[in-house]
Motif scaffolding. Structure first.
Motif, PDB file in Angstrom:
ATOM      1  N   LEU A   1       0.819  -1.215   0.000  1.00  0.00           N
ATOM      2  CA  LEU A   1       0.000   0.000   0.000  1.00  0.00           C
ATOM      3  C   LEU A   1       0.851   1.262   0.000  1.00  0.00           C
ATOM      4  CD1 LEU A   1      -2.835  -1.015   2.520  1.00  0.00           C
ATOM      5  CD2 LEU A   1      -2.935  -0.953   0.021  1.00  0.00           C
ATOM      6  N   ASN A   2       2.047   1.165   0.511  1.00  0.00           N
ATOM      7  CA  ASN A   2       2.930   2.331   0.560  1.00  0.00           C
ATOM      8  C   ASN A   2       3.699   2.532  -0.737  1.00  0.00           C
ATOM      9  OD1 ASN A   2       2.142   2.637   3.248  1.00  0.00           O
ATOM     10  ND2 ASN A   2       3.852   1.400   4.009  1.00  0.00           N
ATOM     11  N   ASN A   3       3.436   1.685  -1.736  1.00  0.00           N
ATOM     12  CA  ASN A   3       4.122   1.744  -3.023  1.00  0.00           C
ATOM     13  C   ASN A   3       5.639   1.831  -2.831  1.00  0.00           C
ATOM     14  OD1 ASN A   3       4.253   1.725  -5.819  1.00  0.00           O
ATOM     15  ND2 ASN A   3       4.195   3.964  -5.966  1.00  0.00           N
ATOM     16  N   PRO A   4       6.216   0.891  -2.121  1.00  0.00           N
ATOM     17  CA  PRO A   4       7.647   0.966  -1.810  1.00  0.00           C
ATOM     18  C   PRO A   4       8.518   0.751  -3.046  1.00  0.00           C
ATOM     19  CG  PRO A   4       6.793  -1.182  -1.200  1.00  0.00           C
ATOM     20  CD  PRO A   4       5.603  -0.364  -1.623  1.00  0.00           C
ATOM     21  N   ARG A   5       9.633   1.432  -3.053  1.00  0.00           N
ATOM     22  CA  ARG A   5      10.626   1.239  -4.107  1.00  0.00           C
ATOM     23  C   ARG A   5      11.507   0.065  -3.670  1.00  0.00           C
ATOM     24  NH1 ARG A   5      12.756   6.044  -4.130  1.00  0.00           N
ATOM     25  NH2 ARG A   5      11.573   6.889  -5.879  1.00  0.00           N
ATOM     26  N   MET A   6      11.369  -1.074  -4.343  1.00  0.00           N
ATOM     27  CA  MET A   6      12.016  -2.298  -3.892  1.00  0.00           C
ATOM     28  C   MET A   6      12.968  -2.835  -4.955  1.00  0.00           C
ATOM     29  SD  MET A   6      10.275  -5.885  -2.491  1.00  0.00           S
ATOM     30  CE  MET A   6       9.060  -4.954  -1.562  1.00  0.00           C
ATOM     31  N   LEU A   7      14.133  -3.285  -4.494  1.00  0.00           N
ATOM     32  CA  LEU A   7      15.135  -3.882  -5.372  1.00  0.00           C
ATOM     33  C   LEU A   7      15.130  -5.397  -5.210  1.00  0.00           C
ATOM     34  CD1 LEU A   7      17.594  -3.703  -7.295  1.00  0.00           C
ATOM     35  CD2 LEU A   7      19.032  -3.398  -5.260  1.00  0.00           C
ATOM     36  N   LEU A   8      15.074  -6.115  -6.335  1.00  0.00           N
ATOM     37  CA  LEU A   8      15.122  -7.574  -6.351  1.00  0.00           C
ATOM     38  C   LEU A   8      16.396  -8.013  -7.064  1.00  0.00           C
ATOM     39  CD1 LEU A   8      11.428  -8.285  -7.475  1.00  0.00           C
ATOM     40  CD2 LEU A   8      12.283  -7.965  -5.145  1.00  0.00           C
ATOM     41  N   PRO A   9      17.501  -8.175  -6.348  1.00  0.00           N
ATOM     42  CA  PRO A   9      18.757  -8.569  -6.997  1.00  0.00           C
ATOM     43  C   PRO A   9      18.778 -10.053  -7.325  1.00  0.00           C
ATOM     44  CG  PRO A   9      19.092  -8.344  -4.632  1.00  0.00           C
ATOM     45  CD  PRO A   9      17.677  -7.921  -4.903  1.00  0.00           C
ATOM     46  N   GLY A  10      19.416 -10.406  -8.440  1.00  0.00           N
ATOM     47  CA  GLY A  10      19.531 -11.800  -8.826  1.00  0.00           C
ATOM     48  C   GLY A  10      18.196 -12.446  -9.137  1.00  0.00           C
ATOM     49  N   VAL A  11      17.288 -11.708  -9.723  1.00  0.00           N
ATOM     50  CA  VAL A  11      15.924 -12.209  -9.920  1.00  0.00           C
ATOM     51  C   VAL A  11      15.872 -13.328 -10.950  1.00  0.00           C
ATOM     52  CG1 VAL A  11      15.351 -10.487 -11.659  1.00  0.00           C
ATOM     53  CG2 VAL A  11      13.533 -11.482 -10.265  1.00  0.00           C
ATOM     54  N   GLY A  12      16.740 -13.273 -11.956  1.00  0.00           N
ATOM     55  CA  GLY A  12      16.785 -14.338 -12.952  1.00  0.00           C
ATOM     56  C   GLY A  12      15.454 -14.583 -13.627  1.00  0.00           C
ATOM     57  N   ASN A  13      15.024 -15.839 -13.642  1.00  0.00           N
ATOM     58  CA  ASN A  13      13.767 -16.201 -14.305  1.00  0.00           C
ATOM     59  C   ASN A  13      12.684 -16.571 -13.299  1.00  0.00           C
ATOM     60  OD1 ASN A  13      15.036 -18.511 -13.436  1.00  0.00           O
ATOM     61  ND2 ASN A  13      14.692 -19.689 -15.306  1.00  0.00           N
ATOM     62  N   ASP A  14      12.686 -15.896 -12.169  1.00  0.00           N
ATOM     63  CA  ASP A  14      11.753 -16.222 -11.090  1.00  0.00           C
ATOM     64  C   ASP A  14      10.362 -15.654 -11.380  1.00  0.00           C
ATOM     65  OD1 ASP A  14      10.462 -16.713  -8.642  1.00  0.00           O
ATOM     66  OD2 ASP A  14      12.330 -16.502  -7.539  1.00  0.00           O
ATOM     67  N   GLN A  15       9.370 -16.526 -11.429  1.00  0.00           N
ATOM     68  CA  GLN A  15       7.985 -16.142 -11.667  1.00  0.00           C
ATOM     69  C   GLN A  15       7.459 -15.211 -10.586  1.00  0.00           C
ATOM     70  OE1 GLN A  15       5.843 -16.716 -14.143  1.00  0.00           O
ATOM     71  NE2 GLN A  15       4.095 -15.773 -13.058  1.00  0.00           N
ATOM     72  N   MET A  16       8.127 -15.194  -9.434  1.00  0.00           N
ATOM     73  CA  MET A  16       7.699 -14.349  -8.329  1.00  0.00           C
ATOM     74  C   MET A  16       7.628 -12.878  -8.728  1.00  0.00           C
ATOM     75  SD  MET A  16       9.461 -13.909  -4.570  1.00  0.00           S
ATOM     76  CE  MET A  16      10.811 -12.953  -5.294  1.00  0.00           C
ATOM     77  N   LEU A  17       8.474 -12.460  -9.667  1.00  0.00           N
ATOM     78  CA  LEU A  17       8.464 -11.065 -10.118  1.00  0.00           C
ATOM     79  C   LEU A  17       7.088 -10.680 -10.648  1.00  0.00           C
ATOM     80  CD1 LEU A  17       9.878  -8.406 -10.891  1.00  0.00           C
ATOM     81  CD2 LEU A  17      10.540  -9.522 -13.043  1.00  0.00           C
ATOM     82  N   VAL A  18       6.533 -11.513 -11.513  1.00  0.00           N
ATOM     83  CA  VAL A  18       5.204 -11.241 -12.071  1.00  0.00           C
ATOM     84  C   VAL A  18       4.138 -11.292 -10.984  1.00  0.00           C
ATOM     85  CG1 VAL A  18       3.450 -12.076 -13.685  1.00  0.00           C
ATOM     86  CG2 VAL A  18       5.871 -12.125 -14.331  1.00  0.00           C
TER      87      VAL A  18
END
Length: 285
Positions: free
Chosen positions: A107-124
């Protein structure tokens, strides 16, 4: 069998005068019988423990060979991402959502970094949940291509900033990178960075320290760090805590990390979800 019968005969004729000598002979013959026994038979005096050889060579003296660990080779990761369209390390968004949303509410629209994300479906999955200010990063270009493909297929390609970068050196990667992000959320990335050192544990620790220093530098004061690790979680925990103790705040822009979920502990959310259901260790600062 003949040998065993002979030994039995010897044992029945032992006299008090030479007990000790004959017993030694009997045990010697038993071990000789074991050496001639068929490999499929159960050995005499079988032990339940096997000895482990210890190397006399210090890891610090072993020169690093990039082929020593696949985790330290960019071509390995590129090849892996080319073969697999998506893969989630340790846990997917369904398992991690209760914990991430508790520490970093969408809800706070945080600016978040996902390092090493690769092909992780979690991003979507995170974008569809409501996180619309994400930066996905990987040092293998093919990993970022897989992210782009997944986002386009889900019609979310405009919601994420995609970056090819090495977590050990982020100088100039992000605009105003000092304290740029509200949170860092990594899953297996620090495991891979540590393991990239191969047999050289000194190099492994150095790689981990570089990544911790660079990533933490990009998080604002009061920000959140979430790690999910399954291999070197203790090393990550110790290195992170050591960094906070050796780098005290110098001014208002700097702050030491405070551990919220430590190594070996189980975190329970207000809704009753427990972190021991994750296939990995949850660490939060």
């Amino acid at each position: 069998m003949w040998l065993l019968c002979r030994m039995a005969g010897i044992c029945t004729t032992i006299t008090n005068a030479n007990n000790r000598l004959v017993l030694l002979l009997v045990f010697r013959l038993l071990f000789l019988a074991q050496s001639f026994a068929p490999s499929t038979s159960r050995p005499f005096f079988a032990t339940t423990k096997s000895k482990r050889r210890r190397s006399s060579i210090s890891n610090a003296n072993i020169p690093f060979d990039p082929t020593d660990s696949n985790f330290g080779r960019k071509d390995y990761w590129n090849s892996l991402y080319e073969k697999e369209s998506n893969f989630s390390w340790y846990a997917g968004w369904d398992e991690l959502e209760p914990f991430v949303t508790e520490f970093v509410p969408s809800l706070n629209n945080p600016r978040m970094l996902l390092p090493g994300v690769g092909n992780d479906q979690m991003l979507v999955d995170m974008v569809q949940y409501g996180y619309t200010n994400l930066t996905a990063m990987d040092y293998a270009p093919e990993g970022i291509e897989r992210c782009r493909d997944m986002l386009m297929q889900s019609n979310n390609n405009n919601e994420v900033q995609l970056v090819v970068a090495d977590a050990r050196n982020l100088q100039g990667v992000f605009e105003n990178d000092e304290e740029y992000f509200d949170a860092v959320f990594e899953k297996g990335t620090l495991d891979a960075i540590y393991l990239s050192g191969g047999k050289n544990k000194t190099l492994a620790a150095q790689n981990l320290q570089l990544a911790l220093t660079e990533l933490s530098r990009c998080v604002r004061k009061g920000g959140i760090w979430i790690s999910v690790a399954g291999v070197v979680d203790k090393e990550i925990y110790n290195a992170m805590n050591a960094m906070t103790m050796t780098n005290p705040p110098q001014d208002d822009k700097q702050s030491m990390w405070t551990c919220l979920v430590g190594h070996g502990s189980i975190h329970t959310t207000d809704d009753g979800y427990t972190s021991n259901n994750i296939d990995g260790s949850l660490l939060v600062w």
